[in-house]
Design a protein around this motif. Structure first.
Motif, PDB file in Angstrom:
ATOM      1  N   VAL A 135       1.004  -1.182   0.025  1.00 38.34           N
ATOM      2  CA  VAL A 135       0.250  -0.006   0.045  1.00 38.34           C
ATOM      3  C   VAL A 135       0.909   1.103   0.054  1.00 38.34           C
ATOM      4  O   VAL A 135       0.256   2.407   0.243  1.00 38.34           O
ATOM      5  CB  VAL A 135      -1.074   0.051   1.078  1.00 38.34           C
ATOM      6  CG1 VAL A 135      -1.988  -1.168   0.939  1.00 38.34           C
ATOM      7  CG2 VAL A 135      -0.371  -0.152   2.724  1.00 38.34           C
ATOM      8  N   GLY A 136       1.959   1.081  -0.340  1.00 39.99           N
ATOM      9  CA  GLY A 136       3.142   2.415  -0.353  1.00 39.99           C
ATOM     10  C   GLY A 136       3.086   3.001   0.779  1.00 39.99           C
ATOM     11  O   GLY A 136       3.740   4.201   0.846  1.00 39.99           O
ATOM     12  N   ARG A 137       3.107   2.457   2.232  1.00 34.91           N
ATOM     13  CA  ARG A 137       3.664   2.948   3.331  1.00 34.91           C
ATOM     14  C   ARG A 137       4.941   2.394   3.873  1.00 34.91           C
ATOM     15  O   ARG A 137       5.602   1.668   3.118  1.00 34.91           O
ATOM     16  CB  ARG A 137       2.442   2.630   4.205  1.00 34.91           C
ATOM     17  CG  ARG A 137       1.121   3.229   4.038  1.00 34.91           C
ATOM     18  CD  ARG A 137       0.870   4.602   3.741  1.00 34.91           C
ATOM     19  NE  ARG A 137       1.022   5.243   4.846  1.00 34.91           N
ATOM     20  CZ  ARG A 137       0.954   6.718   5.214  1.00 34.91           C
ATOM     21  NH1 ARG A 137       1.049   7.520   4.029  1.00 34.91           N
ATOM     22  NH2 ARG A 137       1.122   7.308   6.396  1.00 34.91           N
ATOM     23  N   GLY A 138       5.352   2.828   5.083  1.00 33.76           N
ATOM     24  CA  GLY A 138       6.625   2.591   5.515  1.00 33.76           C
ATOM     25  C   GLY A 138       6.441   1.665   6.907  1.00 33.76           C
ATOM     26  O   GLY A 138       5.329   1.531   7.354  1.00 33.76           O
ATOM     27  N   MET A 139       7.390   1.253   7.202  1.00 31.89           N
ATOM     28  CA  MET A 139       7.696   0.369   8.307  1.00 31.89           C
ATOM     29  C   MET A 139       9.052   0.488   9.279  1.00 31.89           C
ATOM     30  O   MET A 139       9.712  -0.310   9.542  1.00 31.89           O
ATOM     31  CB  MET A 139       7.385  -1.155   8.028  1.00 31.89           C
ATOM     32  CG  MET A 139       8.549  -1.942   7.209  1.00 31.89           C
ATOM     33  SD  MET A 139       8.990  -1.159   5.721  1.00 31.89           S
ATOM     34  CE  MET A 139       7.842  -2.033   4.671  1.00 31.89           C
ATOM     35  N   PRO A 140       9.136   1.836   9.564  1.00 31.66           N
ATOM     36  CA  PRO A 140      10.562   1.980  10.407  1.00 31.66           C
ATOM     37  C   PRO A 140      10.520   1.368  11.709  1.00 31.66           C
ATOM     38  O   PRO A 140      11.495   1.251  12.228  1.00 31.66           O
ATOM     39  CB  PRO A 140      10.555   3.780  10.610  1.00 31.66           C
ATOM     40  CG  PRO A 140       9.038   4.076  10.286  1.00 31.66           C
ATOM     41  CD  PRO A 140       8.585   3.056   9.387  1.00 31.66           C
ATOM     42  N   TRP A 141       9.295   0.954  12.227  1.00 30.08           N
ATOM     43  CA  TRP A 141       9.122   0.273  13.570  1.00 30.08           C
ATOM     44  C   TRP A 141       9.831  -1.087  13.335  1.00 30.08           C
ATOM     45  O   TRP A 141       9.961  -1.577  14.373  1.00 30.08           O
ATOM     46  CB  TRP A 141       7.674   0.254  13.888  1.00 30.08           C
ATOM     47  CG  TRP A 141       6.635  -0.237  12.750  1.00 30.08           C
ATOM     48  CD1 TRP A 141       5.924   0.604  12.038  1.00 30.08           C
ATOM     49  CD2 TRP A 141       6.363  -1.534  12.419  1.00 30.08           C
ATOM     50  NE1 TRP A 141       5.158  -0.114  11.170  1.00 30.08           N
ATOM     51  CE2 TRP A 141       5.596  -1.430  11.349  1.00 30.08           C
ATOM     52  CE3 TRP A 141       6.885  -2.824  12.772  1.00 30.08           C
ATOM     53  CZ2 TRP A 141       4.970  -2.677  10.792  1.00 30.08           C
ATOM     54  CZ3 TRP A 141       6.293  -3.989  12.370  1.00 30.08           C
ATOM     55  CH2 TRP A 141       5.496  -3.795  11.230  1.00 30.08           C
ATOM     56  N   ALA A 142       9.909  -1.514  12.077  1.00 30.81           N
ATOM     57  CA  ALA A 142      10.540  -3.031  12.264  1.00 30.81           C
ATOM     58  C   ALA A 142      12.036  -3.239  12.343  1.00 30.81           C
ATOM     59  O   ALA A 142      12.538  -4.376  12.417  1.00 30.81           O
ATOM     60  CB  ALA A 142      10.092  -3.419  10.647  1.00 30.81           C
ATOM     61  N   ALA A 143      12.586  -2.203  12.562  1.00 29.04           N
ATOM     62  CA  ALA A 143      14.004  -2.219  12.780  1.00 29.04           C
ATOM     63  C   ALA A 143      14.406  -3.151  13.976  1.00 29.04           C
ATOM     64  O   ALA A 143      15.416  -4.082  13.638  1.00 29.04           O
ATOM     65  CB  ALA A 143      14.653  -0.805  13.249  1.00 29.04           C
ATOM     66  N   PRO A 144      13.725  -3.205  15.054  1.00 27.36           N
ATOM     67  CA  PRO A 144      14.141  -4.329  16.130  1.00 27.36           C
ATOM     68  C   PRO A 144      14.116  -5.736  15.540  1.00 27.36           C
ATOM     69  O   PRO A 144      14.449  -6.838  16.457  1.00 27.36           O
ATOM     70  CB  PRO A 144      13.180  -3.905  17.195  1.00 27.36           C
ATOM     71  CG  PRO A 144      12.996  -2.637  17.079  1.00 27.36           C
ATOM     72  CD  PRO A 144      12.654  -2.383  15.464  1.00 27.36           C
ATOM     73  N   LEU A 145      13.391  -6.141  14.374  1.00 28.51           N
ATOM     74  CA  LEU A 145      13.387  -7.365  13.862  1.00 28.51           C
ATOM     75  C   LEU A 145      14.615  -7.883  13.501  1.00 28.51           C
ATOM     76  O   LEU A 145      15.037  -9.220  13.547  1.00 28.51           O
ATOM     77  CB  LEU A 145      12.416  -7.353  12.540  1.00 28.51           C
ATOM     78  CG  LEU A 145      11.054  -7.560  13.052  1.00 28.51           C
ATOM     79  CD1 LEU A 145      10.236  -7.628  11.512  1.00 28.51           C
ATOM     80  CD2 LEU A 145      10.557  -9.032  13.715  1.00 28.51           C
ATOM     81  N   ALA A 146      15.562  -7.042  13.327  1.00 21.12           N
ATOM     82  CA  ALA A 146      16.923  -7.554  13.036  1.00 21.12           C
ATOM     83  C   ALA A 146      17.441  -8.469  14.316  1.00 21.12           C
ATOM     84  O   ALA A 146      18.492  -9.111  14.060  1.00 21.12           O
ATOM     85  CB  ALA A 146      17.847  -6.610  12.707  1.00 21.12           C
ATOM     86  N   HIS A 147      17.107  -8.122  15.542  1.00 21.25           N
ATOM     87  CA  HIS A 147      17.552  -9.051  16.643  1.00 21.25           C
ATOM     88  C   HIS A 147      16.486 -10.174  16.694  1.00 21.25           C
ATOM     89  O   HIS A 147      16.814 -11.083  17.795  1.00 21.25           O
ATOM     90  CB  HIS A 147      17.406  -7.925  17.900  1.00 21.25           C
ATOM     91  CG  HIS A 147      18.402  -7.077  17.786  1.00 21.25           C
ATOM     92  ND1 HIS A 147      19.699  -7.230  17.982  1.00 21.25           N
ATOM     93  CD2 HIS A 147      18.350  -5.674  17.829  1.00 21.25           C
ATOM     94  CE1 HIS A 147      20.401  -6.203  17.856  1.00 21.25           C
ATOM     95  NE2 HIS A 147      19.412  -5.073  17.612  1.00 21.25           N
TER      96      HIS A 147
END
Length: 256
Positions: A135-147
């Motif tokens: 839908v063309g939106r963003g997900m900056p909140w996903a950064a902690p998924l790297a851990h």
């Protein structure tokens, strides 16, 4: 009930169950949900009797399908302010363990709500997806998924927008347990009761240990952990636990 869209109940006097209550809209996040969750987090944090929280959704279709896109379209939302959603560990603080009980799809903001909790149990039919690319939106909140997930799995979720099953999420370590839908609430309560029966100071420090360890290297984390647990070792509860064991009785925790 905190408002018509978020229910709040206390079970066993020490477990707060928070339920997003918009089943006809797949528990999508609107202003009412945001307001209700803010109130819920503050109620949990402010109630010394509550030791564990559970977040779930109403019905069997959705835990939370993400932002209410109709509301977002009507407001012409561009860059969301950081405090737009009541995200635990970022915008809101609850120093007690939180369990996500995922009763259906957890997409976009719903994935975020599952991600921000400390533990996660899911119904067998639950699905987890970061669908913003669709839908063309963003997900900056996903950064902690790297851990929390391997890099290539994180890439797959973010770039394709395709959901994964509860079973795959558990195999990857994102979900703690998968159960039939009719067992979901009870499984979440089982986990919550187990945690609530443990020494509260140890639980609090252990939870902080996990998060501070993701912020620093090995040696720094070890130093910080020793400091973190010093107050636990010096507490009355640290004496009560071994004493109760020796006397073959349940410990009487005071949190001091």
């Amino acid at each position: 009930m905190l408002n018509p869209e978020v229910d709040y109940e206390v079970v066993d006097g020490c477990i707060a169950v928070v339920t997003i209550n918009r089943p006809a809209q797949r528990n999508a996040i609107n202003r009412g949900v945001v307001d209700g969750l803010r109130r819920a987090w503050r109620a949990i944090e402010g109630d010394d009797a509550v030791r564990v929280g559970i977040l779930t959704g109403s019905g069997e279709q959705a835990f939370c399908a993400g932002m209410d896109l109709k509301e977002a379209a009507a407001t012409g939302l561009k860059v969301p302010p950081r405090d737009m959603l009541p995200v635990l560990g970022d915008v809101e603080h609850v120093g007690k363990p939180m369990i996500a009980a995922v009763n259906g799809v957890a997409y976009a903001g719903g994935f975020l709500f599952a991600q921000m909790c400390d533990l996660c149990v899911a119904a067998e039919h639950a699905r987890f997806g970061i669908t913003e690319a669709k839908v063309g939106r963003g997900m900056p909140w996903a950064a902690p998924l790297a851990h929390m997930l391997p890099q290539r799995v994180m890439m797959e979720l973010l770039l394709t927008g395709q959901p994964m099953s509860a079973q795959r999420a558990m195999a990857l370590g994102f979900v703690n347990d998968v159960v039939p839908m009719d067992r979901l609430r009870e499984r979440a309560l089982e986990l919550a009761r187990t945690i609530a029966a443990n020494a509260p100071l140890t639980v609090k420090a252990a939870r902080e240990l996990v998060y501070l360890s993701t912020e620093m290297g090995r040696s720094a984390a070890l130093r910080a952990a020793r400091h973190l647990f010093e107050g636990v070792y010096l507490s009355d509860d640290a004496q009560e636990g071994p004493k109760a064991f020796a006397e073959k009785r349940s410990p009487r925790w005071t949190g001091r």
